[in-house]
Structures are given as structure tokens and as C-alpha cells.
Design an enzyme around this catalytic site. Structure first.
Site, PDB file in Angstrom:
ATOM      1  N   ASP A  52      16.350   4.140  90.942  1.00  0.00           N
ATOM      2  CA  ASP A  52      15.481   3.548  91.970  1.00  0.00           C
ATOM      3  C   ASP A  52      15.623   4.220  93.323  1.00  0.00           C
ATOM      4  O   ASP A  52      16.582   4.944  93.566  1.00  0.00           O
ATOM      5  CB  ASP A  52      15.865   2.069  92.158  1.00  0.00           C
ATOM      6  CG  ASP A  52      15.010   1.182  91.283  1.00  0.00           C
ATOM      7  OD1 ASP A  52      13.907   1.608  90.902  1.00  0.00           O
ATOM      8  OD2 ASP A  52      15.459   0.062  90.983  1.00  0.00           O
ATOM      9  N   TYR A 110      27.646   3.870  85.160  1.00  0.00           N
ATOM     10  CA  TYR A 110      27.261   3.720  86.564  1.00  0.00           C
ATOM     11  C   TYR A 110      28.462   3.237  87.372  1.00  0.00           C
ATOM     12  O   TYR A 110      29.287   2.452  86.864  1.00  0.00           O
ATOM     13  CB  TYR A 110      26.158   2.667  86.709  1.00  0.00           C
ATOM     14  CG  TYR A 110      24.773   3.150  86.371  1.00  0.00           C
ATOM     15  CD1 TYR A 110      23.991   3.783  87.333  1.00  0.00           C
ATOM     16  CD2 TYR A 110      24.241   2.955  85.103  1.00  0.00           C
ATOM     17  CE1 TYR A 110      22.704   4.218  87.038  1.00  0.00           C
ATOM     18  CE2 TYR A 110      22.953   3.390  84.796  1.00  0.00           C
ATOM     19  CZ  TYR A 110      22.189   4.022  85.773  1.00  0.00           C
ATOM     20  OH  TYR A 110      20.924   4.450  85.475  1.00  0.00           O
TER      21      TYR A 110
END
Lengths: 244, 244
Positions: A52, A110
Site C-alpha cells: 500500500d 512482514y
């Protein structure tokens, strides 16, 4: 055609995410432009993760089908010379013709960084979520155990996104602290849209005492997004590793 | 009037340096704007160091004469609420009325960071000079010894600047390495314009083998700017400490 696999690092602060868009600068868009300069024509780049707006990558993987043969040893340097300083091709290599950066992924890791301190720090503001309060890490670690393994993570899925299945397997979740910097590492076989940021927002609500012990398990079981905490902001998130 | 002493950290990448200018955003300008918002009128801020465009500070010191009494315990938070994220007031405190952030300085410590690696890193490009080649640190350390102590540093003074005297005393100069990151720390009783960046540029010319052993002493003695190496770029430089 030769399938080229790229390993890419970027500071996502000044980009509207990975995926190419009609308006605004994107990471995919900048790399496709650099490929066009080197190869003389358009190539479609496929990334592992559509990070994003504002999200970073230390190790994004992408591939494209090269229409010309360019010495692979020089390709990373050539692409970097045509890229802005905040996007770096770490490696360019040939892969199996059938290799697909997104569909062949076994797991992704992540990291989410939190800078927790009374005092702000201008050198962390691009790469960490700033919290002026302290977090109970022991409680966060204990609650996080409920998430390990294969579960329906619907409660942590962005409410406007409907992937076919919301079942994913979290292989590892650990929380480490170094001075004021807290890092939450999550490895899974796949992630729902906003899943890491929604888990982090919930963990922070637990760590600051907004949610009682036992909450994480209840929220997970509810499969209800409104039960979970807020979505943590993008700047703390970084794609660290992709396994094939 | 109450003299307020501010300790300030900033990421200088997006600023045209510390000092207020007719055109362009500066750190001093942004802080004076925040003081105007809190105090309701203009105050002139005096900084220890007029850092250049793109140079950072972990610990800049500045003062102003407050025309109103504002609770000192809340002043840093109040100013920060009116500042962009890349400038942070770490501390606000009352000082002696006669205190002057620039003239009372006993010594200052600057760090210069070099990222030396075959591979670039997008997360260091704002805060370190990127070099694709290796440096001979042992030789750099040995040559740097010639700079320690009180000397005429005219050879390392920006050629278009003429301070009254070019004599300064370097109290300490050390070079440390952690993975690909090399940090050159220099503490002196004062610095000529561009002095750190000209010393670093010369050290790098030595470390990469462009200049033979013994060069640093010769360059220093020459008092001739054209004998020294190039001016290292601003992004690696950070004001680390000011002693009074």
C-alpha cells in the site's frame, strides 16, 4: 522468452503503493519506466505483494518476460541508473520460464516497526509508527499466540475487501524490542488485505490496556472486523522476505 | 525577558538548511513559525550551527528571548504540535538570560555517515553518502591523526568563505564501522564553513587510494583548498552534540 526475477528494496513514503495507477507515482510504475528505458519497449511487471501507499520493502520480488536478451550481470545496475534513489534493484536473475512472483510464493515475512517513546524522533518517522505511550510487550506476546497456525482471519481483513477465502496460516509471530524501537515480525503463507496492520492495531490496543487479556482469541473467533483494533498506519510496515 | 533554550532534532533532507532565507523552507523558519503560533508574535531564534541544505541534526541547540511566560514543561509539546514531522523539539528549558546558543559553545560534535557497499540501500540514501567501492579504514585512521589538535584548517575551508581566523582545534576524530556503515566523528572547538565535508572528502580520497600516505599532513600544511579532496555531499552530515 526469458523470465527475469527482480529483488527490490524501496522506501515507500513518497509512493502511492506498489501497483500502477492512473494518477500518482507508484513503485511498479517507476520500475516499468526503467525497464522501458533499458529494453526500448513496455513490459508488464508482476510483484509478489501489492504494498500500500507508504509501505516499504526490503525485499520485494517481481518478474517480467524479457523480449530481448540483456546481459543479466549488468541488468540491476542498468535499471538502477534509471530509477529514483528510493527504489533499488538488489538483484536481477533469470528464473524458470514458468516462474510467477506472486502465485509461486510459499510464505512472506512482514515487519512492523513501532517507535514507542515520550520523545519523537525525526529519523524514525518515515519507518515506524510513533506512540507516545508504553506497551506491555509480555501481554502482547502472550495474546499473539492465539494467532499462530491456520485460522480464519476474517476479523483482520479490510472490511471492503473480499478475498475468496480468509483462511491463512501464520507460521511465526514474534515481538522484539531494541531501545525505543519495537518490531513485530509476522510470517504467513499469505496475507489478507490490511491483515498485518489490523493485527498490529489490535496488539497495540492490548499492549496499552484497552483490551483485556483473552481478547485476541475472542476477536479471532468472532470473524468480525469491528471487534478488532484499528488499522495501524502504513509507515511502520515493511515486506522483509519472500520464500518460494 | 526569559531566555528559552531549545534542543532540536531534524531530518534536513527536505530543507534548504537551518538559516532563514527569502525563498525556500528552512528549519529555523519552520520553528520561528511554530513559536509565532504559540506566542502570538515574532521571535528571532539563534541556532548554534547554521547547517547547510540537506544536513541533519540529532541535537541542534537554539535560543530565543520569550516575550510571554508560557509553562516551560508544556512548551516542547506545544511547539511540536505546530511543527512538521521531520523537525522535533526534544527539550525546552529556561537558560541564563545572557545565554547565547552560538557564542557560548565550547565544542561541537559532527558525525558523517558513509554507506560503502556494492549494493545501494534505499533506507540509507537520506542519511549517508553512498560509495560503491571499499575504503582502507586503517589508512584513513592513520592519516587523520595529522588533524588532531590546534591547526590552521584553511585547506579545508570553503574557498568562497573567509572567516576571520581559520585556526581551530580538533579534540577528537574517530572512524567506526558497523556492517556497511562507516561513521566519521569529529569534535572541535569550532568549524569552518564546509570543514567536516572537506575533511571527509579528503579522507575518502585517501581511503580509496587516490592520495598516497602522508597526504593529509601535506594538505593541512599547504593551507591550500585546491590540495584537499572534494566536498562530501550533505546527506551524510549530522550535528550530534553541542557542549557549553
Amino acid at each position: 522468452m526469458n523470465t527475469v526475477k527482480l529483488t527490490i528494496a524501496y522506501d515507500g513514503t513518497d509512493y502511492r503503493g506498489w501497483q500502477i495507477q492512473p494518477n500518482g507515482k507508484t513503485v511498479q510504475g517507476e520500475i516499468e519506466k526503467s525497464i522501458r528505458k533499458i529494453f526500448g519497449k513496455d513490459h508488464r511487471l508482476h510483484g509478489t505483494s501489492r504494498t500500500d501507499s507508504g509501505v516499504h520493502a526490503a525485499c520485494q520480488v517481481a518478474h517480467f518476460k524479457a523480449t530481448r536478451v540483456i546481459p543479466i550481470a549488468k541488468m540491476a545496475d542498468a535499471l538502477n541508473s534509471a530509477l529514483p534513489k528510493d527504489i533499488v534493484i538488489l538483484k536481477a536473475e533469470y528464473a524458470d520460464t514458468a516462474f510467477h512472483a506472486r502465485f509461486d510464493t510459499k510464505s512472506k515475512l512482514y515487519s512492523y516497526k513501532i517507535f514507542s517513546s515520550r520523545q519523537k524522533d525525526p529519523f524514525h518517522q518515515r519507518y515506524a509508527w510513533y506512540l507516545s505511550y508504553k506497551l506491555n510487550l509480555a501481554l502482547m506476546r502472550k495474546e499473539a499466540l492465539a494467532l499462530i497456525g491456520r485460522h480464519d482471519f476474517k476479523a483482520f481483513q479490510a472490511s471492503d475487501k473480499k478475498e475468496r477465502s480468509s483462511i491463512r496460516k501464520i507460521l511465526e509471530l514474534n515481538i522484539v524490542k531494541h531501545k525505543s524501537l519495537i518490531t513485530i515480525n509476522i510470517e504467513a503463507d499469505g496475507f489478507l488485505y490490511n491483515m498485518v496492520r489490523n493485527i498490529v492495531g489490535t496488539l497495540v490496543d492490548i499492549g496499552r490496556g484497552y483490551l483485556p487479556p483473552g481478547s485476541m482469541k475472542k476477536i479471532l473467533d468472532s470473524r468480525d472486523r469491528t471487534q478488532a483494533g484499528p488499522t495501524a498506519p502504513p509507515e511502520g510496515l515493511c515486506l522483509m522476505q519472500v520464500k518460494y
